[in-house]
Design a protein around this motif. Structure first.
Motif, short mmCIF file in Angstrom:
data_model
loop_
_atom_site.label_atom_id
_atom_site.label_comp_id
_atom_site.label_asym_id
_atom_site.label_seq_id
_atom_site.Cartn_x
_atom_site.Cartn_y
_atom_site.Cartn_z
N LEU A 4 -74.41 44.83 -90.94
CA LEU A 4 -74.59 45.77 -92.26
C LEU A 4 -73.05 44.75 -92.84
N ILE A 7 -75.22 41.96 -93.64
CA ILE A 7 -76.73 42.10 -95.18
C ILE A 7 -75.64 42.85 -96.67
N ALA A 8 -74.39 42.98 -96.23
CA ALA A 8 -73.80 43.34 -98.01
C ALA A 8 -72.82 42.42 -98.45
N ALA A 307 -79.48 46.81 -100.54
CA ALA A 307 -78.91 46.70 -98.95
C ALA A 307 -77.77 46.83 -100.08
N SER A 311 -75.50 49.20 -96.93
CA SER A 311 -74.42 48.35 -96.21
C SER A 311 -73.40 48.58 -96.37
N SER A 314 -71.99 52.04 -95.71
CA SER A 314 -72.00 52.22 -94.19
C SER A 314 -71.15 52.03 -93.39
#
Length: 379
Positions: A4, A7-8, A307, A311, A314
């Motif tokens: 995560l 991706i972030a 994305a 991410s 989350s």
């Protein structure tokens, strides 16, 4: 958790590159002495070449008279300027209005609904001047536009020149003002890419082309999408001249704006991939760098936007911390501002700053729809 974070951060970096970093990097390159390019000098009065302005129209009776008067008033030698009006299946008074001009420099060609690009292909087959200027019926040129772009063709390496498109009216809402800022950034990128010799985009509203660089176009792909790619494939340059100003009125209806951007993304995506050799950094490093950064990645920006948002939010929901809050806050604020703008716009009230967020989300919505349609084979 590491996935995560990766991706972030990666998606955030890509968005920063697309909407800011790329332009900053080009500015740094242009600051190097080797990229200081001298502007062309205008030729002597007797040396201006013959030019044909190609105006492709369909049911433009509302604006055709004003447009032709604007072209006839250009500061260019009258004996070296021709205007070809290619009417593609017009059913209103467009053709009769064109015929009403007692002007030998205006020539009318009529086609039975071929489609704009096919009509342009047919018209160019009947044009014999070395330079052809493309434009639309609802555009207005500044008086010096034609001389400004034509002077660049003194350089035999130049294959096409486009001008600077400006909004012909004051912005009437935050969204339209944001579109204007977006377009200013676009013009900045073209100016920088032009200085570096890596420009491969132009505006169909007003550009000039060396006739020998023309390749008959796929009717499904617009001239602004494919012509610059064909020019650079010929080993010639596409140049942007910010002093060649032409005017249009930016659309105020967001529904129309969305449909137009979807159509432009669809055509541009397909046109770019049909010249995919230019995307290969081993064969064309400069153009590949520009096309990936300026076009491909921008059309894919909604993927990076979703994305980064999903991410980062989350991560924040899994565990609250200041770094996670800072990572998620910009994207959460962006979508909230866009939602507030949509909500309050319906009540005829505008909140400061929300128009820019709404315009950004609207553009990215158009990008993802356009790319999806292109991948699905739409024309």
């Amino acid at each position: 958790m590491i996935v995560l974070w990766t991706i972030a951060i990666a998606a955030t970096f890509m968005l920063c590159w697309i909407y800011g970093g790329y332009g900053i990097f080009l500015q740094l390159l242009c600051a190097l002495p080797r990229f200081s390019r001298s502007p062309p000098s205008p030729p002597a009065d007797q040396d201006w070449p013959a030019v044909t302005v190609l105006l492709t129209v369909h049911n433009e009776a509302r604006v055709i008279r004003q447009r032709l008067e604007n072209l006839l008033a250009l500061d260019y030698p009258a004996d070296r300027l021709q205007i070809v009006v290619a009417s593609d299946g017009s059913t209103d008074a467009t053709c009769s209005l064109v015929r009403s001009f007692a002007e030998p420099r205006i020539r009318l060609l009529e086609y039975a609904g071929l489609g704009k690009t096919a009509a342009q292909n047919a018209a160019i087959a009947e044009i014999h001047t070395e330079i052809v200027a493309f434009t639309d019926a609802d555009i207005l040129f500044s008086p010096g536009w034609l001389k400004q772009v034509v002077q660049h063709f003194q350089d035999p390496e130049v294959g096409a020149v486009d001008g600077r498109l400006c909004d012909g009216k004051p912005a009437v809402a935050q969204v339209q003002a944001s579109q204007g800022r977006y377009w200013l950034y676009e013009m900045k990128l073209r100016r920088l890419e032009s200085r570096l010799g890596i420009q491969a985009v132009l505006s169909g509203a007003g550009f000039a082309l060396r006739r020998s660089a023309f390749v008959p176009m796929d009717p499904a792909i617009g001239e602004d999408c494919i012509v610059p790619l064909d020019v650079v494939s010929h080993g010639m340059l596409v140049v942007h001249d910010p002093e060649a100003v032409h005017y249009d009125e930016f659309e105020t209806d967001t529904g129309v704006t969305l449909r137009r951007r979807v159509r432009m993304t669809l055509r541009n995506w397909q046109g770019t991939w049909r010249r995919s050799h230019l995307l290969n950094p081993c064969r064309h490093p400069g153009y590949a760098f520009a096309l990936w950064s300026h076009k491909i990645l921008r059309w894919l920006s909604p993927v990076f936007l979703m994305a980064a948002t999903i991410s980062s939010v989350s991560l924040l929901l899994l565990q609250f911390s200041i770094p996670r809050l800072l990572l998620a806050a910009p994207w959460t604020a962006l979508f909230l501002a866009a939602a507030f703008h949509l909500l309050f716009e319906r009540r005829r009230r505008l909140l400061p700053g929300t128009g820019a967020a709404y315009s950004f989300v609207l553009a990215n919505t158009a990008f993802i729809i356009g790319v999806a349609k292109a991948l699905a084979g739409w024309q």
